[in-house]
Design an enzyme around this catalytic site. Structure first.
Site, PDB file in Angstrom:
ATOM      1  N   ALA A 194      60.806 -50.745  78.652  1.00  0.00           N
ATOM      2  CA  ALA A 194      59.598 -50.341  77.920  1.00  0.00           C
ATOM      3  C   ALA A 194      58.312 -50.949  78.458  1.00  0.00           C
ATOM      4  O   ALA A 194      57.267 -50.812  77.842  1.00  0.00           O
ATOM      5  CB  ALA A 194      59.721 -50.641  76.428  1.00  0.00           C
ATOM      6  N   ALA A 195      58.370 -51.569  79.635  1.00  0.00           N
ATOM      7  CA  ALA A 195      57.121 -52.060  80.235  1.00  0.00           C
ATOM      8  C   ALA A 195      56.172 -50.896  80.508  1.00  0.00           C
ATOM      9  O   ALA A 195      54.960 -51.000  80.273  1.00  0.00           O
ATOM     10  CB  ALA A 195      57.416 -52.820  81.523  1.00  0.00           C
ATOM     11  N   GLY A 196      56.716 -49.784  81.002  1.00  0.00           N
ATOM     12  CA  GLY A 196      55.882 -48.615  81.258  1.00  0.00           C
ATOM     13  C   GLY A 196      55.293 -48.042  79.987  1.00  0.00           C
ATOM     14  O   GLY A 196      54.126 -47.608  79.964  1.00  0.00           O
ATOM     15  N   ASP A 197      56.070 -48.025  78.897  1.00  0.00           N
ATOM     16  CA  ASP A 197      55.560 -47.523  77.622  1.00  0.00           C
ATOM     17  C   ASP A 197      54.465 -48.436  77.081  1.00  0.00           C
ATOM     18  O   ASP A 197      53.472 -47.967  76.511  1.00  0.00           O
ATOM     19  CB  ASP A 197      56.696 -47.416  76.608  1.00  0.00           C
ATOM     20  CG  ASP A 197      57.737 -46.388  77.017  1.00  0.00           C
ATOM     21  OD1 ASP A 197      57.362 -45.388  77.659  1.00  0.00           O
ATOM     22  OD2 ASP A 197      58.925 -46.588  76.703  1.00  0.00           O
TER      23      ASP A 197
END
Length: 294
Positions: A240-243
């Site tokens: 979830a780093a991209g989110d």
């Protein structure tokens, strides 16, 4: 207000020293269930980064659905547009290794029932400062939501994941596409971030390619180019780093920040998130991001 039309999954996360190869069994250190899904993750990230957020999607009538709804509410997300449908909620089976890398299998469950935005959904989208979209809902639903936002003059941020061929009617409605380097290559058929960015800009107005520890690359059809370095940290879990990045980016842009400052803000949020385990559990609060940026 930022609206998010997207998926909600329960993440079933196994932590291992090294991810298993095909046909191999390994022993993990521990296991957690964590509310996630790219849509819900982005909604929580944006809310924690300081925005009012409305989430539009679906969960099942099982315990996972109730827990995901409660998690969104606790984060301050408006869930009046989160419908409940008979059957199981979506799940994601995630394996995280000691280097912080992950591999994910998504089973859509209730997300697969969202075949289009309702009239109420479109009304919420039209009142938003930005719409965040991903590809964990049926594609026809994503296209319809994007077109509704575009018709209302609402900027559309698309995370093209899981990567798949994208119809022109969707890309015509997208303001900013935010793939990682793998997704950018898969969409364009072009290797290398700079070349993929050029290819993306033939199809959309703006593109941000996230490059993990190498930061992010931005370009627009007006000719603007930016490369923003990442914050150097030791990654514990990149789930979830991209989110987190996209949620924070949308918040910064909706607040009127120029793209350079918005990318710095988003990179700081992502750097904080990878230092913690989990998806929704890893996302930083606004005061943490502001301290990181200052």
């Amino acid at each position: 207000m930022i609206s998010v039309f997207g998926s909600a999954n329960m993440d079933l996360v196994a932590y291992v020293s090294e991810a298993p190869k095909r046909g191999e069994t390994v022993t993990g250190h521990h296991f957690r269930t964590i509310p996630g899904g790219k849509g819900a993750n982005q909604a929580i990230a944006a809310a924690r980064a300081g925005a009012r957020v409305a989430f539009l999607g679906a969960v099942g009538d099982d315990g996972f659905g109730a827990e995901m709804r409660a998690t969104l509410v606790e984060a301050g997300v408006d869930v009046s547009g989160l419908r409940q449908v008979p059957g199981p909620s979506g799940i994601a089976h995630i394996v995280v290794d000691d280097a912080g890398g992950n591999s994910i299998v998504v089973v859509p469950g209730a997300n697969g029932t969202v075949t289009g935005p309702s009239a109420d959904d479109l009304a919420v989208i039209a009142e938003s400062q930005a719409l965040l979209l991903q590809l964990e809902l049926p594609l026809e639903a994503v296209v319809e939501a994007a077109r509704g936002a575009r018709a209302a003059g609402v900027p559309v941020f698309l995370t093209p994941a899981p990567a798949q061929p994208l119809p022109e009617e969707l890309l015509d409605a997208v303001t900013t596409i935010v793939p990682n380097e793998h997704e950018a290559a898969a969409i364009t058929g072009v290797a290398g971030a700079d070349a993929a960015l050029d290819a993306l800009l033939e199809r959309v107005e703006e593109a941000v390619i996230t490059l993990g520890s190498q930061g992010a690359l931005f370009g627009s059809r007006s000719g603007e180019r930016l490369r923003v370095p990442s914050v150097p940290v030791k990654a514990v879990d990149t789930t979830a780093a991209g989110d987190t990045f996209v949620g924070a980016l949308a918040v910064a842009r909706s607040e009127g920040r120029a793209m350079a400052g918005a990318l710095t803000f988003a990179s700081a949020a992502a750097a904080l998130s990878v230092q913690r385990e989990g998806a929704s559990t890893s996302m930083p609060a606004r005061e943490e991001i502001d301290r990181q940026v200052s």
